[in-house]
Design an enzyme around this catalytic site. Structure first.
Site, PDB file in Angstrom:
ATOM      1  N   ARG A  20      -9.106  -0.564  10.370  1.00 54.38           N
ATOM      2  CA  ARG A  20      -8.041   0.114  11.432  1.00 54.38           C
ATOM      3  C   ARG A  20      -8.544   1.339  12.020  1.00 54.38           C
ATOM      4  O   ARG A  20      -7.652   1.970  12.986  1.00 54.38           O
ATOM      5  CB  ARG A  20      -7.051   0.367  10.190  1.00 54.38           C
ATOM      6  CG  ARG A  20      -6.041  -0.642   9.904  1.00 54.38           C
ATOM      7  CD  ARG A  20      -5.003  -0.486   8.849  1.00 54.38           C
ATOM      8  NE  ARG A  20      -5.674  -0.433   7.406  1.00 54.38           N
ATOM      9  CZ  ARG A  20      -5.133  -0.187   6.387  1.00 54.38           C
ATOM     10  NH1 ARG A  20      -4.164   0.209   6.158  1.00 54.38           N
ATOM     11  NH2 ARG A  20      -5.960  -0.253   5.138  1.00 54.38           N
ATOM     12  N   GLN A  78     -22.685  -3.975  -2.007  1.00 55.41           N
ATOM     13  CA  GLN A  78     -21.768  -4.902  -2.047  1.00 55.41           C
ATOM     14  C   GLN A  78     -21.627  -6.015  -0.885  1.00 55.41           C
ATOM     15  O   GLN A  78     -21.010  -5.574   0.226  1.00 55.41           O
ATOM     16  CB  GLN A  78     -20.258  -4.425  -2.171  1.00 55.41           C
ATOM     17  CG  GLN A  78     -19.151  -5.466  -2.723  1.00 55.41           C
ATOM     18  CD  GLN A  78     -17.912  -4.934  -2.713  1.00 55.41           C
ATOM     19  OE1 GLN A  78     -17.554  -3.891  -1.791  1.00 55.41           O
ATOM     20  NE2 GLN A  78     -16.995  -5.540  -3.265  1.00 55.41           N
ATOM     21  N   GLY A 142      -0.393   0.332  -4.141  1.00 54.38           N
ATOM     22  CA  GLY A 142       0.016  -0.308  -5.370  1.00 54.38           C
ATOM     23  C   GLY A 142       1.014   0.349  -6.154  1.00 54.38           C
ATOM     24  O   GLY A 142       1.136   1.662  -6.253  1.00 54.38           O
TER      25      GLY A 142
HETATM   26  C1  UD1 Z   1      -6.097   0.243  -2.750  1.00 58.49           C
HETATM   27  C2  UD1 Z   1      -5.472  -0.243  -4.274  1.00 58.49           C
HETATM   28  C3  UD1 Z   1      -4.051   0.400  -4.120  1.00 58.49           C
HETATM   29  C4  UD1 Z   1      -3.870   1.761  -4.106  1.00 58.49           C
HETATM   30  C5  UD1 Z   1      -4.806   2.306  -2.802  1.00 58.49           C
HETATM   31  C6  UD1 Z   1      -4.865   3.845  -2.710  1.00 58.49           C
HETATM   32  C7  UD1 Z   1      -6.568  -2.159  -4.793  1.00 58.49           C
HETATM   33  C8  UD1 Z   1      -6.328  -3.604  -4.806  1.00 58.49           C
HETATM   34  N1  UD1 Z   1      -5.457  -1.672  -4.302  1.00 58.49           N
HETATM   35  O1  UD1 Z   1      -5.667  -0.427  -1.623  1.00 58.49           O
HETATM   36  O2  UD1 Z   1      -3.440  -0.061  -5.355  1.00 58.49           O
HETATM   37  O3  UD1 Z   1      -2.601   2.042  -4.025  1.00 58.49           O
HETATM   38  O4  UD1 Z   1      -6.083   1.657  -2.812  1.00 58.49           O
HETATM   39  O5  UD1 Z   1      -5.449   4.290  -1.481  1.00 58.49           O
HETATM   40  O6  UD1 Z   1      -7.305  -1.628  -5.405  1.00 58.49           O
HETATM   41  N2  UD1 Z   1     -13.555  -0.968  -0.974  1.00 58.49           N
HETATM   42  C9  UD1 Z   1     -14.800  -1.658  -1.246  1.00 58.49           C
HETATM   43  N3  UD1 Z   1     -15.192  -2.796  -1.378  1.00 58.49           N
HETATM   44  C10 UD1 Z   1     -13.957  -3.861  -0.985  1.00 58.49           C
HETATM   45  C11 UD1 Z   1     -12.798  -3.610  -1.025  1.00 58.49           C
HETATM   46  C12 UD1 Z   1     -12.630  -2.051  -0.727  1.00 58.49           C
HETATM   47  O7  UD1 Z   1     -15.801  -0.857  -1.588  1.00 58.49           O
HETATM   48  O8  UD1 Z   1     -14.487  -5.021  -1.306  1.00 58.49           O
HETATM   49  C13 UD1 Z   1     -13.486   0.360  -1.147  1.00 58.49           C
HETATM   50  C14 UD1 Z   1     -12.979   0.712   0.303  1.00 58.49           C
HETATM   51  O9  UD1 Z   1     -14.135   1.387   1.293  1.00 58.49           O
HETATM   52  C15 UD1 Z   1     -12.114   2.231  -0.059  1.00 58.49           C
HETATM   53  C16 UD1 Z   1     -11.513   1.549  -1.407  1.00 58.49           C
HETATM   54  O10 UD1 Z   1     -12.222   0.788  -1.955  1.00 58.49           O
HETATM   55  O11 UD1 Z   1     -12.867   3.293  -0.255  1.00 58.49           O
HETATM   56  C17 UD1 Z   1      -9.802   0.999  -1.436  1.00 58.49           C
HETATM   57  O12 UD1 Z   1     -10.017  -0.048  -0.329  1.00 58.49           O
HETATM   58  P1  UD1 Z   1      -8.929  -0.208   0.480  1.00 58.49           P
HETATM   59  O13 UD1 Z   1      -9.256  -1.426   1.310  1.00 58.49           O
HETATM   60  O14 UD1 Z   1      -8.490   1.006   0.973  1.00 58.49           O
HETATM   61  O15 UD1 Z   1      -7.639  -0.572  -0.406  1.00 58.49           O
HETATM   62  P2  UD1 Z   1      -6.059  -0.353  -0.283  1.00 58.49           P
HETATM   63  O16 UD1 Z   1      -5.601  -1.631   0.321  1.00 58.49           O
HETATM   64  O17 UD1 Z   1      -5.918   0.840   0.352  1.00 58.49           O
HETATM   65 MG    MG Z   2      -7.005   2.485   1.578  1.00 59.17          MG
END
Ligand code: UD1
Ligand code: MG
Length: 463
Positions: A20, A78, A142
């Site tokens: 985004r 990752q 979440g």
């Molecule tokens: C996540 C949480 C949600 C919470 C929110 C808070 C999960 C499934 N959901 O959602 O419950 O309310 O954060 O902001 O955990 N990332 C990785 N690898 C991946 C995916 C994500 O390193 O494969 C990292 C992203 O860089 C980021 C963080 O994890 O820093 C959160 O990922 P994001 O995609 O923003 O999760 P949300 O949908 O916001």
């Molecule tokens: Mg997020």
């Protein structure tokens, strides 16, 4: 952490694409208050003095690592990015010592170390700790589901609640911040058991909460002091909104310390700004790197100061740009002045409009008031440097110094061709191009003699 506490490891999740943001720059490198988002999170984490910090990178991994050449962290890659649960497992793999693991997201830059510390303190063999927050707008987050006794039983992601049309869950305003801490050994096992049976087909870190409840671990919760701490940054609108909040907080900190700001909504500090007493800062100023302003300093509107120290009582008039320089006491600068790296101004120096100074020292009381350039120069006390004069410091290959000793007067439109020295008390006549050292106390003029032709007839237009 005391030496008897179990070793603390921190895993920072920073592999996500940040779709985004619509940017080629990875999300965690987007700047907030002049620092990448990830730098803010790492600073909070570092204050806990963990035994090990692992940063999980994926999207733009090389750029992210390159942006932190000095960070004492373990990088974990990752690839592909299969969700937050997968990222946590990748991050735990290189953790050397079991104990307690704190999981932090790389896109919540304002999390305070005190909040993280309080969260970590809740963890023991039987307790999992989760940072939650009750917020007005829970869209996308979440939800924390509790049982009748108020114990946390699971987290349900927004998308999954929507897919299941679960109004009861969607009505919950307690959200998952994404920040949690757990016994390391238990967490490893739990992450290995995750499955991608959910709306996004990913491994959800949030599913470990239900596992904790099932495994008989208590899920303790803590809350941040303010919502700002857990504000996640997903797009440029949120980034800008957070930037304004950070800047307003910085402005309030300055005003609390006695600084007068013409408008707290129109100042940007992208680093550290240290102010003495009775400092006044007008609108539209940007401070970058480490800036120190002494007592009674006044900064006019629309100035940019980067890595600068300004002494007591000095005034920077509007539209001036100062970088990598030191300014003494009672100095007047600008308007429209440019001080470049290595400019060192002594007390009571005057630098006027459209004057550029680079890698030069000006001793007490020296003045260059209009339209001039001083590069690689050593300027003595009380020197007066005329309008339109320059130091020709570059021969196309090398830089050379110009020395202008005390009490010299350099007229207008002079070119001082370095290396050259103008001796103390000397005078350089306007329009001179000085290629040889000028002796002390003497008048040096290096320009063609005036020629006058009497009764000169100007050409007439042909008819
Ligand atoms: C996540 C949480 C949600 C919470 C929110 C808070 C999960 C499934 N959901 O959602 O419950 O309310 O954060 O902001 O955990 N990332 C990785 N690898 C991946 C995916 C994500 O390193 O494969 C990292 C992203 O860089 C980021 C963080 O994890 O820093 C959160 O990922 P994001 O995609 O923003 O999760 P949300 O949908 O916001
Ligand atoms: Mg997020």
């Amino acid at each position: 952490m005391s030496s008897t506490a179990p070793p603390l490891s921190v895993v920072v999740l920073a592999a996500g694409k940040g779709t985004r943001m619509k940017s080629r720059l990875p999300k965690v490198l987007q700047p907030l208050a002049g620092q990448p988002l990830l730098a803010h999170a790492l600073a909070s984490v570092a204050a806990l003095q963990p035994a090990q910090t692992v940063v999980v990178v994926g999207h733009g991994a090389e750029d992210v690592r390159a942006a932190f050449p000095a960070a004492s962290v373990t990088w974990a890659l990752q690839s592909p990015q299969n969700g937050t649960g997968h990222a946590a497992a990748v991050g735990l793999a290189p953790v050397e010592r079991d104990g307690v693991t704190l999981l932090v997201t790389g896109d919540t830059p304002l999390i305070r170390s005190e909040t993280l510390h309080a969260l970590v303190s809740l963890v023991n063999e039987q307790t999992f700790a989760l940072l939650t927050c009750v917020v007005e707008d829970v869209t996308g987050y979440g939800r924390i589901v509790r049982d009748a006794a108020g114990e946390v039983v699971k987290i349900v992601e927004h998308k999954d609640a929507l897919a299941a049309n679960d109004h009861a869950v969607l009505a919950i305003h307690e959200m998952n911040t994404g920040i949690m801490a757990a016994p390391t050994a238990w967490l490893r096992g739990a992450l290995a058991r995750l499955t991608p049976h959910n709306a996004q087909g990913e491994l959800y870190l949030t599913d470990v909460i239900a596992m904790a409840a099932i495994d008989g671990l208590r899920v303790a919760t803590a809350q941040p002091d303010s919502e700002m701490e857990i504000a996640g940054v997903n797009d440029k609108i949120q980034l800008a909104a957070l930037e304004r909040k950070v800047q307003l907080a910085e402005a309030e900190k300055l005003m609390t310390a006695g600084v007068t700001l013409a408008d707290p909504a129109r100042i940007d500090v992208r680093g550290t700004l240290d102010c003495g007493s009775d400092v006044f800062i007008d609108v539209g100023c940007v401070f970058e790197g480490a800036v120190k302003l002494g007592d009674n300093v006044r900064i006019g509107p629309n100035c940019v100061l980067r890595d600068v120290t300004v002494g007591t009582g000095s005034v920077v008039h509007p539209m001036s740009h100062l970088e990598g320089c030191t300014v003494g006491e009672g100095v007047l600068i600008g308007p429209f002045a440019r001080l470049r790296p290595g400019a060192a101004l002594g007390d009571e120096v005057h630098i006027g409009n459209f004057v550029e100074v680079k890698n030069s020292t000006l001793a007490k009381g020296a003045k260059a008031n209009h339209l001039a350039y001083l590069g690689d120069a050593t300027v003595g006390e009380r020197v007066n440097y005329g309008a339109g004069s320059i130091t020709a410091n570059y021969d196309g290959a090398n830089k050379h110094r110009t020395v202008i000793e005390a009490d010299v007067h350099v007229g207008s439109n002079c070119v001082l061709v370095a290396p050259v020295t103008i001796g103390a008390g000397g005078t350089v006549g306007g329009g001179s191009t000085v290629t040889k050292n000028a002796p002390a106390g003497a008048l040096t003029v290096a320009r063609s003699k005036p020629v006058t032709i009497a009764n000169w007839k100007r050409p007439q237009k042909k008819t």
